[in-house]
Write an enzyme that holds these catalytic residues in place. Structure first.
Site, mmCIF file in Angstrom:
data_model
loop_
_atom_site.group_PDB
_atom_site.id
_atom_site.type_symbol
_atom_site.label_atom_id
_atom_site.label_comp_id
_atom_site.label_asym_id
_atom_site.label_seq_id
_atom_site.Cartn_x
_atom_site.Cartn_y
_atom_site.Cartn_z
ATOM 1 N N LYS A 12 58.148 69.981 -36.681
ATOM 2 C CA LYS A 12 57.892 71.389 -36.368
ATOM 3 C C LYS A 12 56.420 71.780 -36.577
ATOM 4 O O LYS A 12 55.656 71.040 -37.213
ATOM 5 C CB LYS A 12 58.805 72.253 -37.249
ATOM 6 C CG LYS A 12 60.305 72.105 -36.936
ATOM 7 C CD LYS A 12 61.122 73.074 -37.795
ATOM 8 C CE LYS A 12 62.605 72.991 -37.498
ATOM 9 N NZ LYS A 12 63.361 73.986 -38.300
ATOM 10 N N TYR A 52 67.509 77.081 -29.168
ATOM 11 C CA TYR A 52 68.189 77.593 -30.368
ATOM 12 C C TYR A 52 69.282 78.615 -30.013
ATOM 13 O O TYR A 52 69.664 79.407 -30.871
ATOM 14 C CB TYR A 52 67.172 78.217 -31.316
ATOM 15 C CG TYR A 52 66.533 77.251 -32.292
ATOM 16 C CD1 TYR A 52 67.297 76.359 -33.056
ATOM 17 C CD2 TYR A 52 65.154 77.241 -32.492
ATOM 18 C CE1 TYR A 52 66.708 75.485 -33.970
ATOM 19 C CE2 TYR A 52 64.561 76.370 -33.406
ATOM 20 C CZ TYR A 52 65.349 75.498 -34.142
ATOM 21 O OH TYR A 52 64.767 74.643 -35.046
ATOM 22 N N PHE A 60 67.636 85.801 -38.053
ATOM 23 C CA PHE A 60 66.333 85.139 -38.021
ATOM 24 C C PHE A 60 66.000 84.529 -36.651
ATOM 25 O O PHE A 60 64.977 83.863 -36.495
ATOM 26 C CB PHE A 60 66.261 84.056 -39.113
ATOM 27 C CG PHE A 60 67.375 83.030 -39.061
ATOM 28 C CD1 PHE A 60 67.317 81.943 -38.202
ATOM 29 C CD2 PHE A 60 68.505 83.168 -39.874
ATOM 30 C CE1 PHE A 60 68.334 81.004 -38.148
ATOM 31 C CE2 PHE A 60 69.529 82.232 -39.829
ATOM 32 C CZ PHE A 60 69.440 81.141 -38.961
ATOM 33 N N ARG A 88 70.079 63.499 -40.682
ATOM 34 C CA ARG A 88 70.360 64.712 -41.466
ATOM 35 C C ARG A 88 70.161 64.444 -42.963
ATOM 36 O O ARG A 88 69.614 65.273 -43.690
ATOM 37 C CB ARG A 88 71.802 65.205 -41.216
ATOM 38 C CG ARG A 88 72.111 65.646 -39.786
ATOM 39 C CD ARG A 88 71.427 66.900 -39.374
ATOM 40 N NE ARG A 88 71.718 68.041 -40.234
ATOM 41 C CZ ARG A 88 71.353 69.295 -39.958
ATOM 42 N NH1 ARG A 88 70.698 69.578 -38.838
ATOM 43 N NH2 ARG A 88 71.619 70.258 -40.786
ATOM 44 N N THR A 94 68.568 72.392 -45.367
ATOM 45 C CA THR A 94 67.779 73.319 -44.564
ATOM 46 C C THR A 94 66.706 74.009 -45.415
ATOM 47 O O THR A 94 65.565 74.164 -44.981
ATOM 48 C CB THR A 94 68.717 74.388 -43.947
ATOM 49 O OG1 THR A 94 69.743 73.704 -43.224
ATOM 50 C CG2 THR A 94 67.957 75.313 -43.014
ATOM 51 N N ARG A 105 62.276 67.168 -46.096
ATOM 52 C CA ARG A 105 62.092 68.599 -46.358
ATOM 53 C C ARG A 105 61.676 68.869 -47.797
ATOM 54 O O ARG A 105 60.911 69.791 -48.065
ATOM 55 C CB ARG A 105 63.368 69.359 -45.980
ATOM 56 C CG ARG A 105 63.496 69.533 -44.463
ATOM 57 C CD ARG A 105 64.844 70.040 -44.054
ATOM 58 N NE ARG A 105 64.852 70.521 -42.670
ATOM 59 C CZ ARG A 105 65.950 70.842 -42.002
ATOM 60 N NH1 ARG A 105 67.134 70.725 -42.587
ATOM 61 N NH2 ARG A 105 65.876 71.274 -40.770
ATOM 62 N N ASN A 115 60.438 74.427 -42.418
ATOM 63 C CA ASN A 115 61.019 73.276 -43.122
ATOM 64 C C ASN A 115 60.711 71.939 -42.447
ATOM 65 O O ASN A 115 61.408 70.955 -42.644
ATOM 66 C CB ASN A 115 62.519 73.493 -43.327
ATOM 67 C CG ASN A 115 63.258 73.697 -42.031
ATOM 68 O OD1 ASN A 115 62.691 73.552 -40.951
ATOM 69 N ND2 ASN A 115 64.535 74.023 -42.115
ATOM 70 N N HIS A 118 63.417 69.163 -37.486
ATOM 71 C CA HIS A 118 64.731 69.498 -36.932
ATOM 72 C C HIS A 118 65.467 68.198 -36.655
ATOM 73 O O HIS A 118 64.852 67.206 -36.276
ATOM 74 C CB HIS A 118 64.582 70.261 -35.609
ATOM 75 C CG HIS A 118 65.872 70.328 -34.827
ATOM 76 N ND1 HIS A 118 66.806 71.311 -35.032
ATOM 77 C CD2 HIS A 118 66.398 69.489 -33.883
ATOM 78 C CE1 HIS A 118 67.851 71.084 -34.237
ATOM 79 N NE2 HIS A 118 67.626 69.990 -33.534
ATOM 80 N N GLU A 129 70.521 68.103 -26.769
ATOM 81 C CA GLU A 129 69.133 68.296 -27.193
ATOM 82 C C GLU A 129 68.201 67.215 -26.633
ATOM 83 O O GLU A 129 67.055 67.496 -26.284
ATOM 84 C CB GLU A 129 69.058 68.328 -28.730
ATOM 85 C CG GLU A 129 69.743 69.564 -29.303
ATOM 86 C CD GLU A 129 69.716 69.643 -30.821
ATOM 87 O OE1 GLU A 129 70.207 70.637 -31.364
ATOM 88 O OE2 GLU A 129 69.192 68.710 -31.476
#
Ligand code: ADP
Ligand code: MG
Length: 136
Positions: A12, A52, A60, A88, A94, A105, A115, A118, A129
């Protein structure tokens, strides 16, 4: 049971901005992921809104989409046995404050919104995705 899977990973804007992309890619490789395809891009807010869309009712959502489109990102197809779950786990929770030691993270995340990475959360979403960013 284990099987080779592909998952979508995004580094990100907060991480790319801090020049952490090569460090994060190295973590994926050290942990046995193959980077099948990758590209550094910046997306429009409208594209972030599409990506998203599952979060469109969340408070948010608007900030999240502004943020993802605020600067360059690195999108990657990662491959490994059980890649979706493995990614993950390697990313961590998260909220970086709750993320386990040794996770990406925990190491690099700034806050719940910034964070750093993704990762797809299911085989179904991984396909959607990956197609979103890489389908020709
Ligand atoms: P994950 O990225 O771990 O799959 P979610 O799918 O729940 O997490 O949320 C997507 C992204 O939205 C998160 O990575 C984070 O950047 C942002 N986000 C999630 N919850 C919040 C929150 N409470 N406040 C601000 N941003 C959030
Ligand atoms: Mg998610």
């Amino acid at each position: 049971m284990s099987r080779i899977e592909r998952t979508l990973s995004i580094i990100k804007p907060d991480a790319v901005e801090r020049n952490l992309d090569s460090k994060i890619k190295e973590i994926f490789v050290i942990n046995g992921f193959t980077i099948v395809q990758e590209k550094k891009i910046q997306i429009e807010k409208s594209e972030a809104e599409k990506f998203y869309k599952v979060h469109e009712t969340k408070p948010f959502y608007n900030e999240l989409c502004s943020y993802l489109s605020s600067g360059p990102i690195v999108v990657m197809i990662l491959e490994k046995e059980n890649a979706i779950l493995a990614n993950r786990e390697l990313m961590g929770s998260t909220n970086p404050k709750e993320a386990e030691e040794g996770t990406i993270r925990k190491k690099f995340g700034i806050s719940i919104d910034k964070n750093s990475v993704h990762g797809s959360d299911s085989p179904e979403n991984a396909k959607i995705e990956i197609d979103f960013f890489f389908k020709v």
